[in-house]
Design a protein around this motif. Structure first.
Motif, PDB file in Angstrom:
ATOM      1  N   ALA A   1     -81.794  10.299  18.207  1.00 44.74           N
ATOM      2  CA  ALA A   1     -81.543  11.335  19.205  1.00 44.74           C
ATOM      3  C   ALA A   1     -80.043  11.380  19.464  1.00 44.74           C
ATOM      4  N   ILE A   2     -79.494  12.578  19.505  1.00 45.99           N
ATOM      5  CA  ILE A   2     -78.078  12.756  19.826  1.00 45.99           C
ATOM      6  C   ILE A   2     -77.990  13.541  21.129  1.00 45.99           C
ATOM      7  N   LEU A   3     -77.263  12.961  22.082  1.00 49.26           N
ATOM      8  CA  LEU A   3     -77.081  13.581  23.387  1.00 49.26           C
ATOM      9  C   LEU A   3     -75.603  13.807  23.638  1.00 49.26           C
ATOM     10  N   CYS A   4     -75.319  14.759  24.507  1.00 47.43           N
ATOM     11  CA  CYS A   4     -73.957  15.068  24.911  1.00 47.43           C
ATOM     12  C   CYS A   4     -73.937  15.156  26.430  1.00 47.43           C
ATOM     13  N   THR A   5     -72.964  14.485  27.067  1.00 48.14           N
ATOM     14  CA  THR A   5     -72.818  14.543  28.516  1.00 48.14           C
ATOM     15  C   THR A   5     -71.361  14.813  28.878  1.00 48.14           C
TER      16      THR A   5
ATOM     17  N   CYS B   1     -80.464   6.129  19.656  1.00 48.03           N
ATOM     18  CA  CYS B   1     -79.900   7.216  20.445  1.00 48.03           C
ATOM     19  C   CYS B   1     -78.384   7.039  20.551  1.00 48.03           C
ATOM     20  N   ILE B   2     -77.662   8.143  20.412  1.00 47.60           N
ATOM     21  CA  ILE B   2     -76.212   8.148  20.601  1.00 47.60           C
ATOM     22  C   ILE B   2     -75.901   9.180  21.676  1.00 47.60           C
ATOM     23  N   VAL B   3     -75.087   8.767  22.641  1.00 44.92           N
ATOM     24  CA  VAL B   3     -74.634   9.680  23.685  1.00 44.92           C
ATOM     25  C   VAL B   3     -73.136   9.901  23.504  1.00 44.92           C
ATOM     26  N   PHE B   4     -72.741  11.136  23.261  1.00 45.84           N
ATOM     27  CA  PHE B   4     -71.328  11.490  23.177  1.00 45.84           C
ATOM     28  C   PHE B   4     -70.862  11.885  24.574  1.00 45.84           C
ATOM     29  N   VAL B   5     -69.797  11.234  25.040  1.00 40.07           N
ATOM     30  CA  VAL B   5     -69.301  11.438  26.405  1.00 40.07           C
ATOM     31  C   VAL B   5     -68.145  12.434  26.422  1.00 40.07           C
ATOM     32  N   ARG B   6     -67.707  12.775  27.629  1.00 38.38           N
ATOM     33  CA  ARG B   6     -66.580  13.676  27.872  1.00 38.38           C
ATOM     34  C   ARG B   6     -66.792  15.057  27.247  1.00 38.38           C
ATOM     35  N   GLY B   7     -68.050  15.464  27.122  1.00 36.94           N
ATOM     36  CA  GLY B   7     -68.361  16.786  26.604  1.00 36.94           C
ATOM     37  C   GLY B   7     -68.150  16.957  25.111  1.00 36.94           C
TER      38      GLY B   7
ATOM     39  N   VAL C   1     -72.723   7.492  13.442  1.00 33.87           N
ATOM     40  CA  VAL C   1     -74.146   7.522  13.087  1.00 33.87           C
ATOM     41  C   VAL C   1     -74.462   6.409  12.096  1.00 33.87           C
ATOM     42  N   ARG C   2     -73.617   6.213  11.120  1.00 38.09           N
ATOM     43  CA  ARG C   2     -73.859   5.149  10.127  1.00 38.09           C
ATOM     44  C   ARG C   2     -73.875   3.776  10.789  1.00 38.09           C
ATOM     45  N   THR C   3     -72.949   3.548  11.693  1.00 31.76           N
ATOM     46  CA  THR C   3     -72.889   2.265  12.400  1.00 31.76           C
ATOM     47  C   THR C   3     -74.124   2.078  13.275  1.00 31.76           C
ATOM     48  N   ALA C   4     -74.480   3.095  14.032  1.00 34.45           N
ATOM     49  CA  ALA C   4     -75.661   3.018  14.894  1.00 34.45           C
ATOM     50  C   ALA C   4     -76.924   2.758  14.071  1.00 34.45           C
ATOM     51  N   ASP C   5     -77.004   3.375  12.904  1.00 35.33           N
ATOM     52  CA  ASP C   5     -78.151   3.184  12.018  1.00 35.33           C
ATOM     53  C   ASP C   5     -78.223   1.737  11.537  1.00 35.33           C
TER      54      ASP C   5
ATOM     55  N   PHE D   1     -72.439  -6.192  18.292  1.00 32.86           N
ATOM     56  CA  PHE D   1     -73.462  -6.083  19.322  1.00 32.86           C
ATOM     57  C   PHE D   1     -74.789  -6.627  18.799  1.00 32.86           C
ATOM     58  N   VAL D   2     -75.583  -7.206  19.680  1.00 38.63           N
ATOM     59  CA  VAL D   2     -76.891  -7.734  19.302  1.00 38.63           C
ATOM     60  C   VAL D   2     -77.819  -6.582  18.934  1.00 38.63           C
ATOM     61  N   LYS D   3     -78.558  -6.750  17.833  1.00 37.85           N
ATOM     62  CA  LYS D   3     -79.511  -5.722  17.424  1.00 37.85           C
ATOM     63  C   LYS D   3     -80.679  -5.646  18.394  1.00 37.85           C
ATOM     64  N   ASP D   4     -81.004  -4.485  18.817  1.00 35.65           N
ATOM     65  CA  ASP D   4     -82.141  -4.207  19.678  1.00 35.65           C
ATOM     66  C   ASP D   4     -82.251  -2.682  19.727  1.00 35.65           C
ATOM     67  N   GLN D   5     -83.364  -2.186  20.164  1.00 34.14           N
ATOM     68  CA  GLN D   5     -83.518  -0.739  20.267  1.00 34.14           C
ATOM     69  C   GLN D   5     -82.569  -0.237  21.342  1.00 34.14           C
ATOM     70  N   SER D   6     -81.405   0.238  20.934  1.00 31.23           N
ATOM     71  CA  SER D   6     -80.310   0.495  21.854  1.00 31.23           C
ATOM     72  C   SER D   6     -79.803   1.919  21.794  1.00 31.23           C
ATOM     73  N   VAL D   7     -79.034   2.239  22.808  1.00 31.95           N
ATOM     74  CA  VAL D   7     -78.318   3.506  22.864  1.00 31.95           C
ATOM     75  C   VAL D   7     -76.826   3.196  22.748  1.00 31.95           C
ATOM     76  N   LEU D   8     -76.130   3.988  21.971  1.00 36.47           N
ATOM     77  CA  LEU D   8     -74.683   3.871  21.825  1.00 36.47           C
ATOM     78  C   LEU D   8     -74.037   4.983  22.637  1.00 36.47           C
TER      79      LEU D   8
END
Length: 115
Positions: free
Chosen positions: A90-94, A67-73, A57-61, A40-47
């Motif tokens: 930031a770590i989010l869960c949805t 920001c990382i969003v974990f899906v499916r709860g 986390v290591r890959t996102a870093d 993926f192209v580097k940019d201020q992104s959300v995974l």
């Protein structure tokens, strides 16, 4: 789009309370394959991912994601959260699936990067 906007759009829970929710996110990447994220192209992104391990986390870093969003709860363990906090992420869960989470963010103007 700010991280605080993502929380609202996805009805997400913030799991790293010290995160700066005013940081801007310019693009998004949805994948469970970290090799695809590395392409993926580097940019201020959300995974957006359902993969729940420290490598996320290591890959996102490495890709300068904020920001990382974990899906499916899925909820990361304390070790993953500590690793993210050390890196200022930031770590989010949805409860949404990856497809729905990506669609909701796209609908509100967040786009993918050019691969």
């Amino acid at each position: 789009m700010k991280i605080s906007d993502i929380i609202q759009i996805l009805d997400a829970q913030l799991l790293t309370p010290g995160a700066d929710l005013e940081k801007e996110v310019h693009t998004a990447c949805g994948s469970d394959m970290m090799s695809d994220v590395l392409a993926f192209v580097k940019d201020q992104s959300v995974l957006i991912t359902g993969l729940n391990n420290p490598q996320v986390v290591r890959t996102a870093d490495m890709m300068d994601m904020i920001c990382i969003v974990f899906v499916r709860g899925k909820r990361p363990d304390a070790g993953i959260l500590a690793l993210a906090e050390e890196r200022g992420m930031a770590i989010l869960c949805t409860r949404h699936t990856m497809f729905t989470a990506c669609g909701l963010l796209y609908e509100q103007g967040l786009r993918g990067g050019v691969g």
